[in-house]
Design a protein around this motif. Sequence first.
Motif, mmCIF file in Angstrom:
data_model
loop_
_atom_site.group_PDB
_atom_site.id
_atom_site.type_symbol
_atom_site.label_atom_id
_atom_site.label_comp_id
_atom_site.label_asym_id
_atom_site.label_seq_id
_atom_site.Cartn_x
_atom_site.Cartn_y
_atom_site.Cartn_z
ATOM 1 N N VAL A 6 26.900 11.116 -13.905
ATOM 2 C CA VAL A 6 26.404 10.924 -12.537
ATOM 3 C C VAL A 6 25.130 11.747 -12.403
ATOM 4 O O VAL A 6 25.172 12.970 -12.276
ATOM 5 N N LEU A 7 24.002 11.084 -12.458
ATOM 6 C CA LEU A 7 22.724 11.773 -12.488
ATOM 7 C C LEU A 7 21.581 10.813 -12.193
ATOM 8 O O LEU A 7 21.758 9.590 -12.221
ATOM 9 N N VAL A 8 20.418 11.390 -11.922
ATOM 10 C CA VAL A 8 19.188 10.619 -11.766
ATOM 11 C C VAL A 8 18.426 10.666 -13.075
ATOM 12 O O VAL A 8 18.158 11.745 -13.611
ATOM 13 N N SER A 9 18.105 9.477 -13.604
ATOM 14 C CA SER A 9 17.323 9.368 -14.841
ATOM 15 C C SER A 9 16.006 8.692 -14.505
ATOM 16 O O SER A 9 16.001 7.612 -13.912
ATOM 17 N N LEU A 10 14.902 9.300 -14.889
ATOM 18 C CA LEU A 10 13.582 8.757 -14.591
ATOM 19 C C LEU A 10 12.948 8.168 -15.848
ATOM 20 O O LEU A 10 13.262 8.575 -16.970
ATOM 21 N N TRP A 11 12.062 7.209 -15.646
ATOM 22 C CA TRP A 11 11.341 6.589 -16.765
ATOM 23 C C TRP A 11 10.160 7.494 -17.120
ATOM 24 O O TRP A 11 9.095 7.427 -16.526
ATOM 25 N N THR A 12 10.373 8.348 -18.104
ATOM 26 C CA THR A 12 9.324 9.261 -18.539
ATOM 27 C C THR A 12 8.181 8.477 -19.174
ATOM 28 O O THR A 12 8.398 7.651 -20.053
ATOM 29 N N GLY A 13 6.982 8.723 -18.717
ATOM 30 C CA GLY A 13 5.817 8.057 -19.289
ATOM 31 C C GLY A 13 5.442 6.756 -18.614
ATOM 32 O O GLY A 13 4.453 6.122 -18.998
ATOM 33 N N SER A 37 0.832 -1.220 0.000
ATOM 34 C CA SER A 37 0.000 0.000 0.000
ATOM 35 C C SER A 37 0.861 1.264 0.000
ATOM 36 O O SER A 37 0.485 2.286 0.590
ATOM 37 N N VAL A 38 2.005 1.186 -0.657
ATOM 38 C CA VAL A 38 2.890 2.344 -0.799
ATOM 39 C C VAL A 38 2.847 2.780 -2.261
ATOM 40 O O VAL A 38 3.238 2.028 -3.150
ATOM 41 N N GLU A 39 2.373 3.984 -2.505
ATOM 42 C CA GLU A 39 2.229 4.472 -3.878
ATOM 43 C C GLU A 39 3.552 5.008 -4.402
ATOM 44 O O GLU A 39 4.252 5.767 -3.719
ATOM 45 N N VAL A 40 3.911 4.612 -5.607
ATOM 46 C CA VAL A 40 5.139 5.066 -6.249
ATOM 47 C C VAL A 40 4.775 5.934 -7.450
ATOM 48 O O VAL A 40 3.992 5.529 -8.308
ATOM 49 N N ASP A 41 5.336 7.142 -7.501
ATOM 50 C CA ASP A 41 5.024 8.073 -8.583
ATOM 51 C C ASP A 41 6.067 8.043 -9.697
ATOM 52 O O ASP A 41 5.737 8.303 -10.856
ATOM 53 N N GLU A 42 7.314 7.736 -9.349
ATOM 54 C CA GLU A 42 8.396 7.752 -10.327
ATOM 55 C C GLU A 42 9.358 6.599 -10.067
ATOM 56 O O GLU A 42 9.568 6.212 -8.910
ATOM 57 N N ILE A 43 9.935 6.059 -11.133
ATOM 58 C CA ILE A 43 10.978 5.056 -11.000
ATOM 59 C C ILE A 43 12.151 5.469 -11.874
ATOM 60 O O ILE A 43 11.958 6.105 -12.915
ATOM 61 N N GLY A 44 13.357 5.131 -11.424
ATOM 62 C CA GLY A 44 14.507 5.552 -12.213
ATOM 63 C C GLY A 44 15.815 4.987 -11.709
ATOM 64 O O GLY A 44 15.871 4.201 -10.769
ATOM 65 N N TYR A 45 16.893 5.417 -12.359
ATOM 66 C CA TYR A 45 18.249 5.017 -12.007
ATOM 67 C C TYR A 45 19.005 6.203 -11.415
ATOM 68 O O TYR A 45 18.836 7.342 -11.864
ATOM 69 N N PHE A 46 19.845 5.927 -10.439
ATOM 70 C CA PHE A 46 20.839 6.894 -9.972
ATOM 71 C C PHE A 46 22.169 6.373 -10.498
ATOM 72 O O PHE A 46 22.756 5.455 -9.947
ATOM 73 N N SER A 47 22.611 6.947 -11.603
ATOM 74 C CA SER A 47 23.817 6.469 -12.270
ATOM 75 C C SER A 47 25.060 7.103 -11.662
ATOM 76 O O SER A 47 25.122 8.323 -11.476
ATOM 77 N N LEU A 48 26.048 6.264 -11.356
ATOM 78 C CA LEU A 48 27.339 6.720 -10.847
ATOM 79 C C LEU A 48 28.387 6.428 -11.912
ATOM 80 O O LEU A 48 29.190 5.508 -11.792
ATOM 81 N N GLY A 49 28.360 7.223 -12.978
ATOM 82 C CA GLY A 49 29.182 6.955 -14.149
ATOM 83 C C GLY A 49 30.625 7.396 -14.005
ATOM 84 O O GLY A 49 31.060 7.882 -12.953
ATOM 85 N N ALA A 50 31.387 7.245 -15.099
ATOM 86 C CA ALA A 50 32.824 7.504 -15.088
ATOM 87 C C ALA A 50 33.166 8.973 -15.305
ATOM 88 O O ALA A 50 34.323 9.364 -15.165
ATOM 89 N N THR A 51 32.181 9.803 -15.655
ATOM 90 C CA THR A 51 32.404 11.233 -15.839
ATOM 91 C C THR A 51 31.352 12.011 -15.060
ATOM 92 O O THR A 51 30.340 11.460 -14.641
ATOM 93 N N ARG A 52 31.598 13.301 -14.897
ATOM 94 C CA ARG A 52 30.660 14.127 -14.133
ATOM 95 C C ARG A 52 29.278 14.110 -14.763
ATOM 96 O O ARG A 52 28.272 14.018 -14.059
ATOM 97 N N ASP A 53 29.209 14.174 -16.089
ATOM 98 C CA ASP A 53 27.916 14.203 -16.766
ATOM 99 C C ASP A 53 27.160 12.884 -16.657
ATOM 100 O O ASP A 53 25.947 12.837 -16.895
#
Length: 230
Positions: free
Chosen positions: A172-179, A154-170
């Motif tokens: 390293v980010l949060v990417s969400l599943w749009t749609g 009974s826990v509602e989730v509004d968004e799902i995504g990845y927190f990427s810890l990549g090899a460059t500064r660009d």
Amino acid sequence: MNDALSVLIADRFGSKPAAAIRIQADSLRDRLGWFAETQAGLRDEGWRIEQVEAAFALDIGGMQVRGSIDRIDYNEERGARRVLDYKTSAKATGIANAHLTKITASTAWPEHLVDVEEVVTEISSGGGKTPKLVPHRWHNLQLPLYALGLAAQSVEVDEIGYFSLGATRDAVLVSLWTGFNGEIQDSALGCAEWVVARIREPDLLPRSERIRYEAFEELKTGKVFELLDL
């Protein structure tokens, strides 16, 4: 975090670690620094970490599926909750592409998936007022199952995504599943139920000729295993 990493490396590899370890440690320090910057930005947006390593159990077709969710964030101002999975690949990964394969006229279907409606879903493609629905095939159910596992609590989730810890500064980010929506989530559940039903069958043939995730790859040691007809 730098101090904690130094202590960990000394504890595991001694006061004079090998050059390869030192190089990896320096790379990790960079990633942790970029992670801290990104995390500070999320906090400025109102996101707070609600849970980490959150366990769930989901009944699918009479089989219990258990998992552990890396991270659940909640934004009190928006009243929104998101599920995040950490990824450490060099480049950020597209979430929809990590779960779905686009179906085209030239798609070569594995024999065991021919005419199986449960493995097919449609997602929006393109912008504009009337985005086109494009058929895709499921090949990974991870994040939708996380959302379903929380829904069972009974826990509602509004968004799902990845927190990427990549090899460059660009990278390293949060990417969400749009749609991502309830229809896609329901489709993922239907696919999971089909998989469970297949697992329960005494005969799992035909076997896919091309395997995306080979569980026993590391055990092959250069030899090719043939499927035994027992």
